[in-house]
Design an enzyme around this catalytic site. Structure first.
Site, PDB file in Angstrom:
ATOM      1  N   LYS A  46       0.835  -1.204   0.000  1.00 34.04           N
ATOM      2  CA  LYS A  46       0.000   0.000   0.000  1.00 34.04           C
ATOM      3  C   LYS A  46       0.867   1.251   0.000  1.00 34.04           C
ATOM      4  O   LYS A  46       1.946   1.266   0.566  1.00 34.04           O
ATOM      5  CB  LYS A  46      -0.901   0.032   1.236  1.00 34.04           C
ATOM      6  N   GLY A  47       0.351   2.308  -0.635  1.00 31.52           N
ATOM      7  CA  GLY A  47       1.090   3.564  -0.662  1.00 31.52           C
ATOM      8  C   GLY A  47       1.452   4.028   0.739  1.00 31.52           C
ATOM      9  O   GLY A  47       0.602   4.080   1.626  1.00 31.52           O
ATOM     10  N   LEU A  74      -5.505   6.827  -0.100  1.00 37.58           N
ATOM     11  CA  LEU A  74      -4.192   6.412   0.387  1.00 37.58           C
ATOM     12  C   LEU A  74      -4.121   6.262   1.905  1.00 37.58           C
ATOM     13  O   LEU A  74      -3.152   6.668   2.548  1.00 37.58           O
ATOM     14  CB  LEU A  74      -3.097   7.370  -0.117  1.00 37.58           C
ATOM     15  N   CYS A 132      -1.946   9.501  -8.060  1.00 36.45           N
ATOM     16  CA  CYS A 132      -3.211   9.144  -7.420  1.00 36.45           C
ATOM     17  C   CYS A 132      -4.238  10.257  -7.596  1.00 36.45           C
ATOM     18  O   CYS A 132      -4.003  11.393  -7.187  1.00 36.45           O
ATOM     19  CB  CYS A 132      -3.007   8.869  -5.937  1.00 36.45           C
ATOM     20  N   GLY A 267      -4.162  -5.661 -10.212  1.00 39.08           N
ATOM     21  CA  GLY A 267      -4.769  -4.905  -9.133  1.00 39.08           C
ATOM     22  C   GLY A 267      -6.195  -5.292  -8.812  1.00 39.08           C
ATOM     23  O   GLY A 267      -6.468  -6.099  -7.931  1.00 39.08           O
TER      24      GLY A 267
END
Length: 305
Positions: A46-47, A74, A132, A267
């Site tokens: 994950k970011g 995020l 994003c 994804g």
């Protein structure tokens, strides 16, 4: 025949070209009871940001006819907690290729986040998220402005102690230009595409289905556009291209590689089948055997006109 599925980019060798995409695979450890992580080429966590982020308010997900809208924003535990709590567990997975996705609102945010992650052991590469579309500032601004993209990649490259992948936004006029700018600023590879800005409205309530109003569209609906962009980017740079966008089967992987991708990320498919990545690896090996492809790396850029 047992096909050779190995691919490599920026000095990193993957056992196959299948990488689980950021934001769809948690921090990796959440999937270890579902997927044999050592069978994947790698996975992107994950970011991660300088400080923990709570993300956007709900509703944040909506299923479309051929994909998914998301505006998670995020949400993450922060780079320090990742290094202290998650990374030690990931190091226990033999030969796992762990890629850390990095996000910031400013160049300084990227700089400090990377410096924190540099302290951890077991990260193979950084993926710089400059694309994003689901945050109020930062993110997509870097990915859609050539000057800002150059500045943030240059900054990240100065501090990154691992290969740097730049994740590009599809919400631009020329993906080839942006890929070239990333390359010239020091990127070791580019990954694309991130989600497309989109929205949905509930006609009964007349309100947006996502609290953030707009969201990022992913899934099979975007695959043909993503494929075209991967092709265009690969023609504009000499560094490796990692393709993504609606991949859910072995033939999708082959298409992206023929278009110029060295590896791919999966994804949205992880949402409807948490074992999608591992299944695609099996399918890909079978496809190569059936089509007499002894070495999958030879497919990259192999489309004929």
């Amino acid at each position: 025949m047992t096909p050779d599925l190995r691919v490599s980019f920026a000095g990193i060798e993957l056992r196959n070209p299948i990488i689980a995409a950021s934001g769809t695979f948690g921090y990796g450890v959440e999937f270890e009871d579902v997927v044999h992580l050592d069978r994947l080429g790698g996975f992107v966590v994950k970011g991660l940001s300088r400080e923990p982020m709570i993300g956007n308010p709900p509703p944040r997900l909506f299923e479309t006819a051929a994909g998914m809208l998301n505006a998670i924003g995020l949400q993450n535990i922060g780079a320090r907690a990742f290094v202290d709590e998650k990374l030690p567990k990931l190091r226990e997975i033999k030969d796992a290729v762990v890629i850390a996705n990095v996000f910031g609102y400013t160049r300084e945010d990227y700089e400090h986040t990377i410096q924190i992650l540099n302290e951890g052991q077991g990260i193979a590469a950084f993926e710089l998220n400059v694309s994003c579309p689901n945050t109020q500032h930062g993110g997509i601004q870097f990915g859609s402005d050539p000057r800002l993209l150059d500045e943030v990649v240059t900054t990240a490259k100065r501090f990154a102690q691992k290969p740097l992948i730049v994740k590009l936004s599809p919400n631009v006029t020329s993906i080839g230009q942006m890929a070239h700018i990333a390359q010239e600023a020091g990127a070791d590879a580019v990954s694309l595409v991130n989600t497309f800005v989109a929205m949905s409205i509930d006609v009964k309530t007349r309100k947006p289905r996502i609290a953030n109003v707009t969201a990022g569209l992913s899934g099979p609906a975007i695959k043909p556009i993503a494929l075209r962009m991967v092709y265009e980017a690969s023609k504009s740079v000499q560094i490796p291209v990692i393709g993504m966008g609606g991949i859910s089967a072995a033939e999708d992987v082959v298409e992206f590689m023929l278009a110029g991708a060295t590896a791919v990320q999966v994804g949205t498919a992880n949402y409807w089948d948490p074992r999608a990545t591992e299944k695609i690896v099996t399918e890909l090996s079978r496809w190569c055997a059936e089509h007499e492809v002894p070495r999958i790396a030879d497919l990259t850029g192999g489309m004929t006109l």
